[in-house]
Design a protein around this motif. Structure first.
Motif, PDB file in Angstrom:
ATOM      1  N   TYR A  96      54.578  15.958   7.249  1.00  0.00           N
ATOM      2  CA  TYR A  96      54.981  16.506   5.896  1.00  0.00           C
ATOM      3  C   TYR A  96      54.374  17.826   5.835  1.00  0.00           C
ATOM      4  CZ  TYR A  96      56.439  16.450   0.988  1.00  0.00           C
ATOM      5  OH  TYR A  96      57.294  16.760  -0.234  1.00  0.00           O
TER       6      TYR A  96
ATOM      7  N   LEU B  18      48.790   8.639   7.541  1.00  0.00           N
ATOM      8  CA  LEU B  18      47.947   9.857   8.195  1.00  0.00           C
ATOM      9  C   LEU B  18      49.149  10.542   8.822  1.00  0.00           C
ATOM     10  CD1 LEU B  18      44.660   8.517   9.485  1.00  0.00           C
ATOM     11  CD2 LEU B  18      45.016   9.884   7.535  1.00  0.00           C
TER      12      LEU B  18
ATOM     13  N   PHE C 265      52.465  10.571   8.661  1.00  0.00           N
ATOM     14  CA  PHE C 265      53.310  11.215   7.751  1.00  0.00           C
ATOM     15  C   PHE C 265      53.057  12.366   6.931  1.00  0.00           C
ATOM     16  CE2 PHE C 265      56.150   7.020   7.244  1.00  0.00           C
ATOM     17  CZ  PHE C 265      56.466   7.292   8.498  1.00  0.00           C
ATOM     18  N   TYR C 266      51.752  12.349   6.764  1.00  0.00           N
ATOM     19  CA  TYR C 266      51.117  13.270   6.070  1.00  0.00           C
ATOM     20  C   TYR C 266      51.091  14.593   6.939  1.00  0.00           C
ATOM     21  CZ  TYR C 266      47.363  16.397   4.093  1.00  0.00           C
ATOM     22  OH  TYR C 266      46.565  17.322   3.851  1.00  0.00           O
TER      23      TYR C 266
END
Lengths: 490, 528
Positions: free
Chosen positions: A402, A396, A398-399
């Motif tokens: 990103y 979550l 890293f999302y």
């Protein structure tokens, strides 16, 4: 602001009220139940936590409700943080009496201080003005300075208390320089600051204020290069206190940090994003490198705490809707892993050091398979391995990063995650692969008492198992928590 | 029988195959560690049951070009993750290979593993669970979950029951694999950011613009290339395979390496066709280096197990060569898929054979043996067939794959194909040399003269492998007819997209802007 003093749903204050009241009663009860009161005090405290938790669930603020003239505003975000803090406090209370008894410490103010600190943590995410934020941070910190040095007989612990106090005081002093922001915008309230920032007069002074506020937060959140106190304080504090600090302080501080940045200082995002970008890189890399060769499990977890603070900064930098629930989820996952690991450290700790060395863990898998398995899960969750909560948290987070476009930073975080695999697996390796060290020869017979105890007492094991189950459940079916979190982001 | 088949066709067959070993493992945790006899046999029968059920996969499918036995349940709707599994011609034989090798590796451990047996069989069953899941996942999140779950059981298998430098080997294995897989996770998140789904079926029909493909391809490439392993990412292999217990080596060589090859053919080719074509010459080059280098390194080994371990580098080099030999046919990719199955059978058998001799002599030094042919004639026969299969002798399974791969490679690039053919010769050199030194000549060492030949249990688990080698070698048609349609479909898609006749996906703002920047000057070319 136009809200009168009495306006607002005063019932939102009920959970915190219960905790503060319990803290006061604990002081009284300690006198009444003089002597061996550890268990009773913890039991009473546990009851209070349950009551506060129920109150928090019953009066769950689905709509934001301001109280005390807007200085505090309770909403779902604050409620989730409060519930997490209560859960951590509850687990700490389970472990504490047994551990205090083993360390030969009296209950005394211990429980009252824990509760006071927790009340500060519960108020913190609801705080709406710079002054109330600073007061809440002091409320959570001051009891912890005492608790860190609570094991007076150990030089380590006295050092921890003193060091934590000195550096913490510095941090608070820095934070008070947020007054510059007040000076330039003319308001203390986060919402109004955000509105008046674009037209604020003295830019240089404003940025100075922002910078010093960030330094203060960085101290509290253990970001490098303001992390120097962490390893010593974590190592020296009584182990249940370390667990409480590692889990609950991190939750509360990051929650308020996120809120201040996103609600109050978004117009200055380009500045604090840059500063945090640099801090995140330094924190992740330094924490990891220093963790690689730690022999003490508490110090290892201290450096791991620094590293995880670095990962969490990714969420702060992203500062989007995804980041809010990602940061909260990550904090909950991290808390479960760290409080479980430290419960086991407490179980195996010796009275002489109140710590466990990695070499003490050798052969643990055969002596205590259940505890070893639980510790393995904690380590895997800290790495971010699938089927643990840590994995979902990392995905979550890293999302969110990103999506906000910070791909270079993400790659650094990923590389750091890989490095961290090495030292977390050293713990697993010691437990599963290496045989137990042979007892020292007869001359050192006196040291035998220092060897880790071979049976994990039930309070420690209970906490470890609760945490392990929480980690696996959140790793496999995080569905309902995710629904909850997505409703509660601001 | 028909009724049974009908019933099984309607059952959630793949889920049963995945979760039966897990259920077995959970039941074993409840058993007393002292009852090692019943633990062993329970694990064995659980894996046999899984194998028998998995055979029903063959009955239900219709050609295996498309995915069959699909199951899809929403799992984490907030982030679009579903439990989505299915099997097609590419994965079918790998699933069957997994369920087939699991009972064999359990059976082969009965006398070799003496300590902490309960945990050992739990971990073997967990391996079966995670491996099957990896091969059938059609959701990238789920795939990653299973992919990583393979790691921990194998780490513990090497670290607890391994030999020699087991701790070093186990740590190295995990660190290497993790380096690749975390980058893959990043790429999976990247795909999710662009398309808002982890679903493979959706993703393969929505292709990213070429520039983005390249980056994400490289992340996937790293994960798979380490797993395969492709030169220069192979250095973890020898340690892990050599120090692992026999069953661990079997699973590593036969199945874990296949996860890499499968990943390439399933995900890299389908999701990043342009990048695959772009990278193909480089990867073929690395594959040929793997083939030659692996063979040369094998020739220098003195440890029997290490030699077989390193032979995998060369053999998997062929697989990589086949997967990336893009010509106008799919012959190379079909060869690569059958070669993965063949290599699993052959190398698995070789590790089992080394385990047999290691249990008797407690050494793996080639120099310690010699003249075993006269002492252990049955063992000699088994080893001979398996070794020849590994060399790639016609009429045995190794030949089918290597031949098809080389045909494909010649069409794609005759020079690389020629060099790779040279690798086949080298394989014959090191394997035959090893074989001569172990089995032929005088049996001079006194400790070798009293060695017992294969016992019944060893026969039971070796004979099926040898029969399969002969079957695939003599009559590969049933295998190829399953593989070919699915592979054809994948390769056709790659060729169609990379020749520029397909519109790239426009979902998400980012994908669209990147497209606008990239497309005008960078028209994707179809030449490899």
């Amino acid at each position: 602001m136009g809200v009168s003093f009495a306006a607002g749903n005063i019932l939102s204050l009920l959970p915190v009220g219960v905790i503060v009241l319990a803290a006061l009663l604990l002081v009284l009860l300690e006198v009444l139940w003089a002597g061996r009161a550890n268990r009773r005090l913890a039991g009473f405290g546990g009851l209070a936590v349950v009551v506060a938790g129920i109150a928090q669930l019953v009066y769950f603020p689905l709509l934001p409700s301001p109280v005390l003239g807007g200085a505090l505003r309770f909403d779902g975000f604050a409620a989730i943080v409060a519930l997490t803090v209560l859960a951590v406090l509850f687990l700490t209370l389970i472990v504490s009496p047994a551990h205090m008894a083993r360390m030969g410490l009296r209950g005394g103010e211990y429980y009252a201080l824990l509760f006071l600190s927790a009340s500060g943590m519960m108020l913190l995410p609801a705080a709406r003005g710079l002054v109330s934020i600073i007061i809440c941070i002091e409320l959570l910190s001051l009891p912890l300075y005492v608790l860190a040095g609570y094991n007076r007989r150990l030089a380590f612990s006295r050092e921890a208390g003193f060091k934590y106090f000195l550096l913490g005081a510095f941090a608070s002093a820095f934070m008070i320089y947020a007054a510059f922001i007040w000076g330039t915008t003319g308001t203390l309230s986060l919402g109004v600051i955000a509105e008046s920032l674009p037209s604020a007069g003295n830019r240089a002074l404003l940025l100075l204020g922002l910078g010093l506020l960030l330094v203060g937060f960085a101290f509290k959140a253990a970001l490098a290069p303001f992390h120097a106190w962490v390893p010593d304080v974590y190592e020296g504090s009584p182990t249940p206190v370390t667990g409480f600090m590692a889990a609950a302080v991190k939750v509360a501080v990051f929650a308020v940090f996120l809120r201040v940045l996103m609600e109050g200082l978004m117009p200055l995002a380009e500045f604090w994003r840059l500063a945090l970008y640099v801090l995140a890189i330094i924190t992740m890399c330094l924490g990891n490198l220093l963790a690689l060769h730690q022999m003490s499990l508490k110090r290892l977890l201290a450096y791991s705490a620094i590293t995880h603070a670095g990962y969490l900064v990714l969420g702060l930098i992203a500062a989007n809707a995804e980041a809010v629930s990602a940061v909260l989820f990550y904090l909950i996952a991290y808390s479960a892993a760290v409080i479980g690991s430290l419960a086991l450290v407490a179980a195996w700790a010796t009275r002489r050091t109140d710590d466990v060395y990695i070499s003490d863990l050798r052969g643990m898998a055969e002596r205590q398979p259940l505890a070893a398995l639980a510790l393995t899960f904690f380590m895997l969750s800290l790495i971010g391995f699938p089927i643990t909560a840590g994995f979902v948290g990392k995905v979550l987070l890293f999302y969110a990063a990103y999506k906000a476009g910070y791909i270079a930073l993400l790659i650094i975080a990923i590389i750091n995650t890989m490095v961290s695999v090495y030292y977390y697996l050293r713990v697993v390796q010691a437990m599963y692969f290496l045989p137990r060290e042979q007892p020292e020869d007869a001359a050192e017979g006196g040291l035998k008492a220092a060897a880790p105890v071979s049976v994990v007492a039930w309070p420690y094991l209970t906490v470890a198992l609760i945490s392990a189950v929480a980690i696996v459940v959140l790793g496999l079916v995080p569905r309902s928590l995710l629904v909850w979190l997505s409703m509660c982001s601001f | 029988m028909d009724a049974l088949i009908q019933m099984m066709a309607n059952a959630p067959l793949l889920s049963i195959i995945i979760f039966l070993p897990l259920a077995g493992a959970i039941i074993i945790t409840l058993m007393s560690p002292a009852k090692s006899h019943s633990i062993k046999w329970f694990a064995f029968w659980a894996s046999i049951a899984t194998f028998l059920i998995s055979l029903f996969l063959l009955a239900g499918g219709g050609g295996f070009e498309k995915f069959s036995h699909i199951e899809q349940y929403t799992w984490l709707p907030q982030i679009g993750v579903s439990y989505h599994i299915g099997v097609d011609g590419i994965s079918l034989w790998l699933v069957l290979l997994t369920t087939f090798l699991l009972p064999i590796s359990i059976l082969s451990s009965f006398s070799a593993i003496r300590k902490r047996e309960k945990e050992y069989y739990i971990l073997l069953l967990l391996m079966g669970f995670a491996l099957t899941g990896t091969f059938v996942s059609l959701d990238l999140f789920l795939f990653f979950l299973f992919w990583e779950s393979v790691l921990i059981p194998m780490y513990l298998l090497i670290g607890i029951w391994g030999s020699g430098r087991r701790v070093y080997a186990a740590t190295k294995f995990v660190l290497y694999t993790v380096v690749g897989s975390f980058f893959m996770l990043l790429a999976i998140i990247g795909l999710y950011v662009h398309f808002g789904t982890f679903d493979f079926i959706y993703l393969r029909s929505h292709i990213l613009p070429p520039e983005l493909q390249t980056w994400l391809f490289l992340a996937f490439f790293l994960a798979f290339a380490i797993k395969v392993p492709l030169f220069p990412f192979h250095t973890w292999l020898a340690d892990a395979h050599t120090e692992a217990p026999t069953a661990g080596s079997v699973l590593l060589a036969a199945l874990l390496l296949k996860m890499g090859g499968y990943g390439f053919i399933r995900f890299c080719l389908a999701l990043f066709p342009d990048a695959s074509v772009w990278a193909a010459p480089w990867i073929m080059g690395l594959a040929v280096i793997s083939i030659i280098y692996g063979a040369l390194v094998c020739a220098a080994q003195t440890d029997l197990k290490r030699l077989i371990a390193l032979s995998s580098v060369a053999h998997m080099g062929f697989v990589m060569l086949g997967i990336f030999s893009f010509a106008n046919t799919s012959i190379g990719q079909v060869g690569a898929t059958i070669q993965m199955v063949s290599h699993g059978i052959t190398t698995g058998a070789l590790f089992l054979l080394v385990g047999v001799i290691y249990e008797r002599r407690h050494t793996r030094e080639i120099a310690q043996f010699g003249g075993l042919a006269s002492v252990m004639p049955q063992y000699y026969n088994m080893f001979l067939i398996t070794m020849l299969a590994s060399v790639g002798l016609p009429a045995l399974n190794g030949f089918v794959g290597e031949f098809l791969i080389l045909l494909g490679a010649f069409r794609a690039d005759w020079a690389l194909g020629g060099l790779a053919t040279f690798g086949v010769v080298l394989a014959a050199v090191y394997l035959l040399t090893m074989f001569r030194r172990v089995f032929h000549g005088e049996c001079t060492k006194p400790e070798n003269q009293k060695l017992l030949d294969l016992n019944v249990r060893e026969f039971v688990y070796l004979v099926p492998l040898v029969l399969l080698m002969l079957w695939i070698g003599l009559y590969p048609k049933p295998y190829l007819s399953v593989i070919k349609p699915a592979v054809d479909r994948t390769v056709r898609a790659v060729m169609r997209i990379s020749s520029g006749s397909v519109e790239y996906a426009r979902s998400g703002e980012k994908a669209a802007t990147a497209l606008a920047q990239v497309l005008p000057e960078n028209a994707p070319g179809g030449d490899g």
